[in-house]
Design an enzyme around this catalytic site. Structure first.
Site, PDB file in Angstrom:
ATOM      1  N   ARG A 172       2.074  12.609  -3.010  1.00 31.75           N
ATOM      2  CA  ARG A 172       0.711  12.144  -3.269  1.00 31.75           C
ATOM      3  C   ARG A 172      -0.233  12.712  -2.223  1.00 31.75           C
ATOM      4  O   ARG A 172       0.199  13.115  -1.140  1.00 31.75           O
ATOM      5  CB  ARG A 172       0.672  10.627  -3.343  1.00 31.75           C
ATOM      6  CG  ARG A 172       1.289   9.944  -2.149  1.00 31.75           C
ATOM      7  CD  ARG A 172       1.358   8.436  -2.345  1.00 31.75           C
ATOM      8  NE  ARG A 172       1.738   7.800  -1.092  1.00 31.75           N
ATOM      9  CZ  ARG A 172       1.777   6.496  -0.910  1.00 31.75           C
ATOM     10  NH1 ARG A 172       1.484   5.681  -1.897  1.00 31.75           N
ATOM     11  NH2 ARG A 172       2.115   5.985   0.259  1.00 31.75           N
TER      12      ARG A 172
ATOM     13  N   ASP B 291      -1.911  -3.684   4.916  1.00 30.55           N
ATOM     14  CA  ASP B 291      -1.251  -2.380   5.083  1.00 30.55           C
ATOM     15  C   ASP B 291      -1.399  -1.531   3.833  1.00 30.55           C
ATOM     16  O   ASP B 291      -1.035  -0.362   3.834  1.00 30.55           O
ATOM     17  CB  ASP B 291       0.241  -2.570   5.416  1.00 30.55           C
ATOM     18  CG  ASP B 291       0.942  -3.497   4.433  1.00 30.55           C
ATOM     19  OD1 ASP B 291       0.530  -4.660   4.329  1.00 30.55           O
ATOM     20  OD2 ASP B 291       1.888  -3.053   3.760  1.00 30.55           O
ATOM     21  N   ASN B 292      -1.930  -2.128   2.764  1.00 32.38           N
ATOM     22  CA  ASN B 292      -2.153  -1.364   1.532  1.00 32.38           C
ATOM     23  C   ASN B 292      -3.645  -1.148   1.276  1.00 32.38           C
ATOM     24  O   ASN B 292      -4.041  -0.852   0.149  1.00 32.38           O
ATOM     25  CB  ASN B 292      -1.523  -2.092   0.339  1.00 32.38           C
ATOM     26  CG  ASN B 292       0.001  -2.054   0.398  1.00 32.38           C
ATOM     27  OD1 ASN B 292       0.585  -1.175   1.025  1.00 32.38           O
ATOM     28  ND2 ASN B 292       0.641  -3.013  -0.241  1.00 32.38           N
TER      29      ASN B 292
HETATM   30  P1  AMP Z   1       4.619  -2.211   0.139  1.00 31.60           P
HETATM   31  O1  AMP Z   1       4.226  -3.633   0.044  1.00 31.60           O
HETATM   32  O2  AMP Z   1       5.423  -1.679  -1.005  1.00 31.60           O
HETATM   33  O3  AMP Z   1       3.454  -1.341   0.419  1.00 31.60           O
HETATM   34  O4  AMP Z   1       5.640  -2.061   1.374  1.00 31.60           O
HETATM   35  C1  AMP Z   1       5.556  -2.813   2.551  1.00 31.60           C
HETATM   36  C2  AMP Z   1       6.350  -2.166   3.640  1.00 31.60           C
HETATM   37  O5  AMP Z   1       7.709  -2.028   3.265  1.00 31.60           O
HETATM   38  C3  AMP Z   1       5.878  -0.801   4.049  1.00 31.60           C
HETATM   39  O6  AMP Z   1       6.032  -0.676   5.437  1.00 31.60           O
HETATM   40  C4  AMP Z   1       6.828   0.112   3.305  1.00 31.60           C
HETATM   41  O7  AMP Z   1       6.958   1.361   3.933  1.00 31.60           O
HETATM   42  C5  AMP Z   1       8.120  -0.679   3.381  1.00 31.60           C
HETATM   43  N1  AMP Z   1       9.036  -0.335   2.285  1.00 31.60           N
HETATM   44  C6  AMP Z   1       8.937  -0.646   0.972  1.00 31.60           C
HETATM   45  N2  AMP Z   1       9.988  -0.168   0.283  1.00 31.60           N
HETATM   46  C7  AMP Z   1      10.789   0.474   1.173  1.00 31.60           C
HETATM   47  C8  AMP Z   1      12.023   1.181   1.092  1.00 31.60           C
HETATM   48  N3  AMP Z   1      12.680   1.328  -0.057  1.00 31.60           N
HETATM   49  N4  AMP Z   1      12.528   1.693   2.237  1.00 31.60           N
HETATM   50  C9  AMP Z   1      11.898   1.558   3.402  1.00 31.60           C
HETATM   51  N5  AMP Z   1      10.751   0.899   3.548  1.00 31.60           N
HETATM   52  C10 AMP Z   1      10.189   0.360   2.459  1.00 31.60           C
HETATM   53 MG    MG Z   2       2.470  -0.187   1.252  1.00 29.41          MG
END
Ligand code: AMP
Ligand code: MG
Length: 540
Positions: free
Chosen positions: A208, A288-289
């Site tokens: 992306r 964080d998003n």
């Molecule tokens: P998200 O809510 O999906 O944006 O993810 C929250 C956090 O979890 C972020 O720091 C992501 O990088 C981490 N994260 C989500 N899925 C994975 C994964 N499969 N492996 C490692 N880190 C993950």
């Molecule tokens: Mg995220």
């Protein structure tokens, strides 16, 4: 789990000479350790991290239009090479892969360090106009921020990210974009419904792009640790590279930080209004998003509203409190900018200006929302209270019986001042026609009558302009959740033609396209409660 291995490129010659630059790693403090072991990373904006090794990267989607904008058109004829580059197996010249350190508030609570747990940025390409775009791989293996997870992504969530970001771009909503989708050739274990039934799924990587992937959480993390030098270093870098139009951008002062923050408040409010306009629910609006550019990032358990319901969320993890429900996104935007303001406090001498900017979010959001709704119903923006009332009443009647949001606004554009039976003209927007009786029917009819009184005279220029305006803000095609799921089902069987077909239709969301009728239909009944169609977990 694939191991992080240093990239060894057996081919000395680069078949396509593309050069990346990486100011993020050359100008900011790096993690001193090279280990990918999950850990706390202090005093650094990023960790150098090589993508993992995968068994058989295969390119299954390539966004040729975006590739040419990025100056990567030569890769369009090199699918094998592109598969290796965009799975991190071959590094372009100048690439310096890294994972960013950030924290975040998740569902209202401070969650500490999060970081790019499965995103690895390769570096920046320079576009023809001189602007830069960062290329980032999602699902390319573990990083120091992976915590207990594997750093990988599966096909279904990668297709969802690819299609949604492109759909948003063509809808005119600020967003990251998707360049490629690569199958890694490896299987990834996921418990999709979090019900104790993990299964192997095909692993995939989306590349992306965005001006940057810097989030609110990048600033929250150093402040939470009292590391003001780190905070200032990152803020100054961000302003220098991405907000160069601000006063004293090369050498920011307290005023520069405030101006910068005000801009983020404005772009965030604008983004929330855009989401509401097209019926998008992000699903995980944790800080964080949240992008500092006011763009949509991190497509996880998002969804498009089929029947208009401000309380709807596609995210099963949020089904109890519904913090990130459709109708709450504007308010959450403000809560999130407040967290960013708190993170920036150490950079400004006094907080009044930051507070004011947080407070000003509300009138900004309201006026943008009012203007957006006026456009949606084809009434030019007017501060008259009458128009506000008509919008309020409309939002209530849309929610009073299952009404397909997308179809409703398209049909509304066909009604004019003297349409005899307006309810009949919009009737296919309703999921259950038998509910259109009694009080519900009367209320819709009353609304239509007041609405028609505000419409321009039939045959006038204004009447024609109204339809055109409405159809330019009310999409005919959105990425309905069940359409994404059907595409995923086909792709899982190896058929990517449906994905290509859907992506093509979504390139012109405001134009009715011959032969694309099925993509503009209401959600079918089978999809009402099917996983992936109406509810999604964060498992991806
Ligand atoms: P998200 O809510 O999906 O944006 O993810 C929250 C956090 O979890 C972020 O720091 C992501 O990088 C981490 N994260 C989500 N899925 C994975 C994964 N499969 N492996 C490692 N880190 C993950
Ligand atoms: Mg995220």
């Amino acid at each position: 789990m694939p191991q992080n291995a240093p990239i060894q490129d057996p081919t000395p010659a680069n078949p396509v000479p593309i050069k990346l630059t990486t100011s993020f790693t050359s100008e900011l403090s790096a993690d001193k350790s090279q280990s990918t072991m999950p850990r706390q990373v202090a005093g650094a904006a990023f960790s150098r991290t090589n993508p993992a090794t995968f068994s058989q990267p295969t390119l299954v989607s390539w966004n040729a239009d975006l590739a040419s904008q990025l100056g990567l058109e030569e890769l369009t004829n090199e699918p094998a090479y592109a598969a290796n580059v965009f799975s991190g197996q071959r590094l372009l010249e100048g690439s310096d892969p890294y994972a960013m350190a950030y924290g975040g508030h998740q569902f209202g609570n401070w969650a500490g360090q999060l970081g790019d747990g499965r995103a690895i940025a390769l570096g920046d390409v320079t576009q023809a106009d001189g602007t830069l775009r960062t290329l980032q791989l999602k699902g390319a293996g573990p990083t120091p921020y992976s915590r207990r997870a594997d750093g990988l992504a599966v096909l279904r969530s990668s297709i969802r990210e690819y299609l949604a970001s492109e759909a948003m771009f063509h809808l005119g909503v600020p967003t990251t974009r998707a360049l490629s989708l690569v199958l890694t050739g490896d299987q990834v274990l996921r418990d999709m419904l979090y019900d104790g039934n993990p299964a192997l799924e095909p692993g995939a990587i989306v590349c992306r792009t965005a001006e940057s992937f810097i989030r609110f959480g990048n600033f929250e993390l150093p402040t939470s640790r009292g590391d003001i030098d780190q905070l200032r270093e990152l803020a100054d870098y961000t302003i220098r590279h991405h907000f160069g139009h601000l006063s004293d951008a090369q050498n920011p002062t307290a005023e520069t930080y405030v101006e910068w923050f005000e801009e983020i408040c404005q772009s965030t409010a604008k983004l929330m209004v855009d989401w509401l306009r097209v019926g998008f629910v992000h699903g995980v609006m944790n800080t964080d998003n949240m992008s500092i550019h006011g763009i949509t990032i991190d497509y996880g358990p998002y969804g498009w509203v089929d029947d208009f319901d401000p309380a709807w969320t596609p995210n099963t993890t949020d089904s109890t409190h519904r913090r990130y429900r459709f109708g709450n996104q504007g308010a959450v935007g403000q809560w999130n900018v407040l967290q960013l303001a708190n993170a920036l406090v150490p950079l400004v001498e006094e907080t009044t200006a930051l507070e004011k900017a947080v407070n000003d979010y509300v009138p900004t959001f309201k006026s943008l929302h009012q203007a957006m709704m006026a456009d949606k119903i084809g009434l030019q923006y007017s501060p008259a209270s009458e128009d506000t009332d008509i919008v309020e009443e409309l939002l209530q009647i849309l929610a009073s019986t299952e009404t397909d949001m997308t179809i409703f606004y398209r049909r509304l554009a066909t009604i004019d001042a003297d349409t005899k039976d307006p309810l009949n003209a919009i009737s296919d927007a309703y999921y259950d026609q038998t509910t259109l009786v009694g009080e519900t029917r009367e209320r819709i009819n009353n609304w239509m009558q007041s609405y028609q009184k505000l419409l321009p005279t039939v045959g006038s220029d204004a009447a024609a302009q109204r339809t055109t305006l409405m159809n330019s803000v009310n999409p005919c095609y959105v990425l309905r959740n069940y359409l994404a799921q059907e595409t995923i089902d086909a792709a899982t069987e190896g058929d990517f033609s449906r994905m290509d077909q859907l992506a093509k239709v979504l390139e012109n969301p405001y134009e009715q396209q011959a032969g694309a009728e099925k993509f503009a239909e209401k959600r079918p009944d089978w999809a009402r409660n099917r996983a992936g169609c109406s509810m999604l977990s964060c498992s991806s």
